[in-house]
Design an enzyme around this catalytic site. Sequence first.
Site, mmCIF file in Angstrom:
data_model
loop_
_atom_site.group_PDB
_atom_site.id
_atom_site.type_symbol
_atom_site.label_atom_id
_atom_site.label_comp_id
_atom_site.label_asym_id
_atom_site.label_seq_id
_atom_site.Cartn_x
_atom_site.Cartn_y
_atom_site.Cartn_z
ATOM 1 N N CYS A 158 0.857 -1.190 0.000
ATOM 2 C CA CYS A 158 0.000 0.000 0.000
ATOM 3 C C CYS A 158 0.889 1.233 0.000
ATOM 4 O O CYS A 158 1.799 1.331 0.822
ATOM 5 C CB CYS A 158 -0.884 0.028 1.246
ATOM 6 S SG CYS A 158 -2.453 -0.773 0.991
ATOM 7 N N THR B 246 -2.110 -0.597 -5.870
ATOM 8 C CA THR B 246 -2.252 0.669 -6.608
ATOM 9 C C THR B 246 -0.870 1.261 -6.904
ATOM 10 O O THR B 246 0.122 0.864 -6.299
ATOM 11 C CB THR B 246 -3.056 1.676 -5.768
ATOM 12 O OG1 THR B 246 -2.388 1.838 -4.513
ATOM 13 C CG2 THR B 246 -4.470 1.195 -5.530
HETATM 14 C C1 LIG Z 1 -10.185 2.713 -1.483
HETATM 15 C C2 LIG Z 1 -9.212 1.580 -1.670
HETATM 16 C C3 LIG Z 1 -8.694 0.928 -0.554
HETATM 17 C C4 LIG Z 1 -7.784 -0.119 -0.710
HETATM 18 N N1 LIG Z 1 -7.300 -0.770 0.402
HETATM 19 C C5 LIG Z 1 -6.430 -1.793 0.242
HETATM 20 C C6 LIG Z 1 -5.937 -2.514 1.371
HETATM 21 O O1 LIG Z 1 -6.322 -2.253 2.520
HETATM 22 N N2 LIG Z 1 -5.022 -3.512 1.157
HETATM 23 C C7 LIG Z 1 -4.595 -3.832 -0.116
HETATM 24 O O2 LIG Z 1 -3.764 -4.735 -0.283
HETATM 25 N N3 LIG Z 1 -5.075 -3.191 -1.197
HETATM 26 C C8 LIG Z 1 -5.972 -2.195 -1.043
HETATM 27 N N4 LIG Z 1 -6.451 -1.546 -2.162
HETATM 28 C C9 LIG Z 1 -5.950 -1.944 -3.492
HETATM 29 C C10 LIG Z 1 -6.892 -2.920 -4.187
HETATM 30 O O3 LIG Z 1 -7.027 -4.113 -3.457
HETATM 31 C C11 LIG Z 1 -6.370 -3.238 -5.605
HETATM 32 O O4 LIG Z 1 -5.117 -3.885 -5.500
HETATM 33 C C12 LIG Z 1 -6.195 -1.990 -6.472
HETATM 34 O O5 LIG Z 1 -7.231 -1.068 -6.224
HETATM 35 C C13 LIG Z 1 -6.190 -2.315 -7.966
HETATM 36 O O6 LIG Z 1 -7.396 -2.942 -8.351
HETATM 37 P P1 LIG Z 1 -8.626 -2.142 -9.052
HETATM 38 O O7 LIG Z 1 -8.055 -1.403 -10.219
HETATM 39 O O8 LIG Z 1 -9.592 -3.223 -9.436
HETATM 40 O O9 LIG Z 1 -9.185 -1.236 -8.021
HETATM 41 C C14 LIG Z 1 -7.376 -0.512 -2.020
HETATM 42 C C15 LIG Z 1 -7.921 0.139 -3.134
HETATM 43 C C16 LIG Z 1 -8.828 1.160 -2.981
HETATM 44 C C17 LIG Z 1 -9.380 1.846 -4.209
#
Ligand SMILES: Cc1cc2nc3c(=O)[nH]c(=O)nc-3n(C[C@H](O)[C@H](O)[C@H](O)COP(=O)(O)O)c2cc1C
Length: 351
Positions: free
Chosen positions: A181, A244
């Site tokens: 993260c 991300t």
């Molecule tokens: C608001 C938000 C909170 C997130 N919290 C976490 C988290 O606590 N732990 C984690 O490993 N990834 C977290 N992520 C990342 C997501 O699990 C994922 O890896 C990332 O958003 C890419 O996928 P997507 O494009 O489908 O959103 C978070 C993403 C978002 C948008």
Amino acid sequence: MNPYHLAKPLLFSFPPETAHRTIHGLLATARGTPVEPLLERRYRVNDSRLATNAFGLDFPNPVGVAAGFDKNAEIPTVLSALGFGHVEVGGVTAEPQPGNPRPRMFRLPEDEALINRMGLNNEGADAVGERLAAGPLPDIPVGVNLALSEVTPAEEAPDDYRYTYERVADGADYFVVNVSCPNSEGFRDLQNRDSLEAILGTLVDAGADPLLVKLSPDLPDPAVEDALEVVDELGLDGIIASNTTTSRPDTLRNPNRAERGGLSGKPIEAEATNMIRFIAERTDVPVVGVGGVSDAESAYRKIRAGAEMVQLYTGMVYEGPSIARDINRGLLDLLDRDGFDDVADAVGSGL
Ligand SMILES: Cc1cc2nc3c(=O)[nH]c(=O)nc-3n(C[C@H](O)[C@H](O)[C@H](O)COP(=O)(O)O)c2cc1C
């Protein structure tokens, strides 16, 4: 037309975190009520061609909920009823923590993206562990995303992760070490070889099984290769790629691109898929693909690049609660089109 797209202008008139809490709260009201079976009937796609097995677990379909959506493990049964094949709850830290000041989540609608700097807000390992133990749990695998408490210095990271693991162990099917993260100072430095060995080794000794590690898309290739060596050495069960990114592609149009935090959604799709391919070319350890999955085609691209299954968060914000069903239906069509017997048959076929 997808009815969610009618509700979206109203939902998007609220700040993103408020909208998320509203949707999450609404879903929570369905938990354990007769609404769940109704949702199941509407959203589940039952087809054995979608079923996969990875790290010793059976998944009814390859589309999971990514970490961060259900941080405190409040709605795994409802997400299961919406047709997802697994749910990763968390990130959970040993200590409860409030996260960063708001606003800390931003929409980039033209880009179908989000930027967040939530800072791992969650109720902490004791509360989440108790909730998981109390159940009910869904009939799909539930993973817990383990993260480091803000107050814990890096040297004490292994014990901090172990504490959380031990609190949630009985209620979960798999465990993910999140060292990726971008929103906690120094957190991603834990991806260096020595820290990874110490944290992952401690969890292996504590009995965490299956154990996966989630990596950042911002890791340079040699650092990914180092991480893969640690994964091999310790006999880990899987890799999640990716979290991300702090990078900002030139294509971003919405002014929120200037916000600090991790970018997710469509603009990271190709990069995340490239990372899956890079990893799949170098190891036989199962890869879970995350980043910009929003429809069947984007899920399929990750599967063909080597992902055993996919996860999503941002796609749900833009496409709504029918997204797992829509992707699963679309995947069946794509498998048919390309002559694959089942999802497993397509994994890595584009390498
Ligand atoms: C608001 C938000 C909170 C997130 N919290 C976490 C988290 O606590 N732990 C984690 O490993 N990834 C977290 N992520 C990342 C997501 O699990 C994922 O890896 C990332 O958003 C890419 O996928 P997507 O494009 O489908 O959103 C978070 C993403 C978002 C948008």
